[in-house]
Write a protein that holds these residues in place. Structure first.
Motif, PDB file in Angstrom:
ATOM      1  N   MET A   1       0.849  -1.191   0.000  1.00  0.00           N
ATOM      2  CA  MET A   1       0.000   0.000   0.000  1.00  0.00           C
ATOM      3  C   MET A   1       0.882   1.237   0.000  1.00  0.00           C
ATOM      4  O   MET A   1       1.891   1.298   0.684  1.00  0.00           O
ATOM      5  CB  MET A   1      -0.918  -0.013   1.221  1.00  0.00           C
ATOM      6  N   LYS A   2       0.483   2.256  -0.762  1.00  0.00           N
ATOM      7  CA  LYS A   2       1.260   3.475  -0.886  1.00  0.00           C
ATOM      8  C   LYS A   2       1.109   4.350   0.352  1.00  0.00           C
ATOM      9  O   LYS A   2       0.021   4.520   0.886  1.00  0.00           O
ATOM     10  CB  LYS A   2       0.799   4.249  -2.132  1.00  0.00           C
ATOM     11  N   ALA A   3       2.212   4.908   0.832  1.00  0.00           N
ATOM     12  CA  ALA A   3       2.186   5.773   2.005  1.00  0.00           C
ATOM     13  C   ALA A   3       1.440   7.062   1.698  1.00  0.00           C
ATOM     14  O   ALA A   3       1.383   7.506   0.548  1.00  0.00           O
ATOM     15  CB  ALA A   3       3.620   6.088   2.455  1.00  0.00           C
ATOM     16  N   GLY A   4       0.863   7.675   2.727  1.00  0.00           N
ATOM     17  CA  GLY A   4       0.130   8.922   2.529  1.00  0.00           C
ATOM     18  C   GLY A   4      -0.416   9.450   3.839  1.00  0.00           C
ATOM     19  O   GLY A   4      -0.087   8.946   4.923  1.00  0.00           O
ATOM     20  N   SER A   5      -1.274  10.473   3.764  1.00  0.00           N
ATOM     21  CA  SER A   5      -1.863  11.068   4.960  1.00  0.00           C
ATOM     22  C   SER A   5      -2.902  10.122   5.558  1.00  0.00           C
ATOM     23  O   SER A   5      -3.382   9.198   4.891  1.00  0.00           O
ATOM     24  CB  SER A   5      -2.522  12.408   4.622  1.00  0.00           C
ATOM     25  N   ILE A   6      -3.276  10.377   6.802  1.00  0.00           N
ATOM     26  CA  ILE A   6      -4.225   9.516   7.496  1.00  0.00           C
ATOM     27  C   ILE A   6      -5.572   9.464   6.787  1.00  0.00           C
ATOM     28  O   ILE A   6      -6.253   8.439   6.792  1.00  0.00           O
ATOM     29  CB  ILE A   6      -4.412   9.974   8.968  1.00  0.00           C
ATOM     30  N   GLU A   7      -5.961  10.571   6.133  1.00  0.00           N
ATOM     31  CA  GLU A   7      -7.243  10.618   5.421  1.00  0.00           C
ATOM     32  C   GLU A   7      -7.295   9.589   4.297  1.00  0.00           C
ATOM     33  O   GLU A   7      -8.363   9.111   3.934  1.00  0.00           O
ATOM     34  CB  GLU A   7      -7.474  12.020   4.847  1.00  0.00           C
ATOM     35  N   GLN A   8      -6.143   9.247   3.775  1.00  0.00           N
ATOM     36  CA  GLN A   8      -6.072   8.282   2.680  1.00  0.00           C
ATOM     37  C   GLN A   8      -6.495   6.884   3.135  1.00  0.00           C
ATOM     38  O   GLN A   8      -6.920   6.060   2.313  1.00  0.00           O
ATOM     39  CB  GLN A   8      -4.630   8.241   2.150  1.00  0.00           C
ATOM     40  N   PHE A   9      -6.417   6.631   4.431  1.00  0.00           N
ATOM     41  CA  PHE A   9      -6.695   5.290   4.955  1.00  0.00           C
ATOM     42  C   PHE A   9      -8.023   5.222   5.694  1.00  0.00           C
ATOM     43  O   PHE A   9      -8.271   4.288   6.467  1.00  0.00           O
ATOM     44  CB  PHE A   9      -5.548   4.859   5.876  1.00  0.00           C
ATOM     45  N   ILE A  97      -0.450  -3.010   8.569  1.00  0.00           N
ATOM     46  CA  ILE A  97      -0.343  -2.959   7.107  1.00  0.00           C
ATOM     47  C   ILE A  97       0.906  -2.168   6.716  1.00  0.00           C
ATOM     48  O   ILE A  97       1.107  -1.037   7.188  1.00  0.00           O
ATOM     49  CB  ILE A  97      -1.589  -2.301   6.481  1.00  0.00           C
ATOM     50  N   ASN A  98       1.744  -2.746   5.888  1.00  0.00           N
ATOM     51  CA  ASN A  98       2.958  -2.071   5.438  1.00  0.00           C
ATOM     52  C   ASN A  98       2.644  -1.071   4.330  1.00  0.00           C
ATOM     53  O   ASN A  98       1.775  -1.326   3.492  1.00  0.00           O
ATOM     54  CB  ASN A  98       3.984  -3.082   4.917  1.00  0.00           C
ATOM     55  N   THR A  99       3.342   0.055   4.330  1.00  0.00           N
ATOM     56  CA  THR A  99       3.198   1.033   3.248  1.00  0.00           C
ATOM     57  C   THR A  99       4.566   1.281   2.612  1.00  0.00           C
ATOM     58  O   THR A  99       5.606   1.017   3.238  1.00  0.00           O
ATOM     59  CB  THR A  99       2.627   2.371   3.769  1.00  0.00           C
ATOM     60  N   PHE A 100       4.552   1.790   1.386  1.00  0.00           N
ATOM     61  CA  PHE A 100       5.791   1.997   0.662  1.00  0.00           C
ATOM     62  C   PHE A 100       5.826   3.387   0.023  1.00  0.00           C
ATOM     63  O   PHE A 100       4.794   3.932  -0.372  1.00  0.00           O
ATOM     64  CB  PHE A 100       5.947   0.924  -0.425  1.00  0.00           C
ATOM     65  N   LYS A 101       7.036   3.943  -0.073  1.00  0.00           N
ATOM     66  CA  LYS A 101       7.220   5.257  -0.680  1.00  0.00           C
ATOM     67  C   LYS A 101       7.210   5.143  -2.206  1.00  0.00           C
ATOM     68  O   LYS A 101       7.150   4.042  -2.759  1.00  0.00           O
ATOM     69  CB  LYS A 101       8.546   5.862  -0.211  1.00  0.00           C
ATOM     70  N   GLU A 102       7.279   6.291  -2.860  1.00  0.00           N
ATOM     71  CA  GLU A 102       7.273   6.313  -4.324  1.00  0.00           C
ATOM     72  C   GLU A 102       8.439   5.522  -4.903  1.00  0.00           C
ATOM     73  O   GLU A 102       8.325   4.905  -5.962  1.00  0.00           O
ATOM     74  CB  GLU A 102       7.344   7.769  -4.814  1.00  0.00           C
ATOM     75  N   ASN A 103       9.597   5.553  -4.223  1.00  0.00           N
ATOM     76  CA  ASN A 103      10.786   4.855  -4.725  1.00  0.00           C
ATOM     77  C   ASN A 103      10.781   3.359  -4.407  1.00  0.00           C
ATOM     78  O   ASN A 103      11.735   2.645  -4.695  1.00  0.00           O
ATOM     79  CB  ASN A 103      12.048   5.503  -4.169  1.00  0.00           C
TER      80      ASN A 103
END
Length: 259
Positions: A1-9, A97-103
């Motif tokens: 899952m792509k990292a982001g602000s709390i609202e994204q989840f 749940i793991n999240t990942f950066k753009e790279n």
């Protein structure tokens, strides 16, 4: 899952609102509080507080949560926090749940609290097909046999107990959601609410919110007593006694204030 602000989840939340989340956590703690050490409970409570913006979901870094504990004078280590997480995952309290950066590199985790009890899946009705029915050549016989088969299935469905989702709309949603964590049956939920209705019938000053608070508080006491080993043969009679005692105490309190 792509990292982001709390609202994204926000979609990961399993709770209707913050009140629903807090009610669920209270029920979890009745069972799990003794499973955690004092330091682990400090870590867990901090995680719960950081899961308030989106009910039951937190995306704060572990170091942020550990530092927040230190700011409140409750010093814990990172290893204590991680140990708490392992236990919480084992008990089914939290999903990580793991999240990942753009790279593509891993970012901080998302912590998603789970409901106290997973609602049982509703039984589905299998629709008869030509593969499951011995179809005679006569079309009239075919329709008759299919109809009889469906009627038998409908009879079976009527005999099955319906879960909490089928509770009457007269029962407040908040009370229904709390009770179905333990007694996921629409009749049980309705009968418990009926106790509240009977006990407060002549209390004209009681609002619907007052009844709801009385019902929730009384039911929590019922569950707490059962969890602590009290043998209850009839939950409705026992619940009736709890409600009556609370109303008696309230009445004495009112008389004391008037005097």
């Amino acid at each position: 899952m792509k990292a982001g602000s709390i609202e994204q989840f926000k979609h990961l939340s399993q709770f209707r609102d913050l009140t629903d989340f807090n009610n669920q956590i209270e029920q979890w703690m009745i069972d799990l509080k003794s499973k955690f050490t004092k330091s682990e409970l400090i870590a867990l409570k901090r995680l719960i507080r950081y899961s308030a913006k989106i009910a039951g979901v937190c995306n704060a870094k572990i170091q942020t949560l550990v530092s927040a504990c230190h700011e409140k004078g409750k010093e814990i280590s990172r290893s204590t926090f991680e140990r708490m997480l392992r236990k919480a995952k084992k008990f089914g309290l939290i999903q990580v749940i793991n999240t990942f950066k753009e790279n593509g590199k891993q970012s901080h985790n998302i912590y998603v609290f789970q409901r106290y009890q997973i609602v049982s899946e509703s039984s589905t009705i299998e629709v008869p097909t030509q593969e499951t029915i011995d179809v005679p050549n006569n079309e009239t016989s075919n329709l008759s046999k299919t109809s009889n088969l469906l009627n038998k299935r409908n009879d079976n469905v009527q005999k099955e107990n319906l879960d909490g989702l089928f509770t009457s709309s007269r029962v407040p949603v908040e009370f229904r959601d709390l009770v179905k964590c333990f007694y996921n049956d629409h009749k049980t939920i309705e009968e418990l609410w009926k106790v509240i209705h009977i006990q407060t019938y002549y209390l004209s000053y009681y609002t619907q919110q007052d009844r709801l608070e009385l019902a929730i508080d009384s039911f929590k006491q019922l569950v707490r007593n059962i969890k602590q080993g009290r043998k209850v043969r009839n939950i409705f009679g026992y619940f009736f006694g709890i409600v009556k005692k609370k109303l008696d105490e309230e009445y004495k309190s009112i008389l004391f204030e008037v005097a």
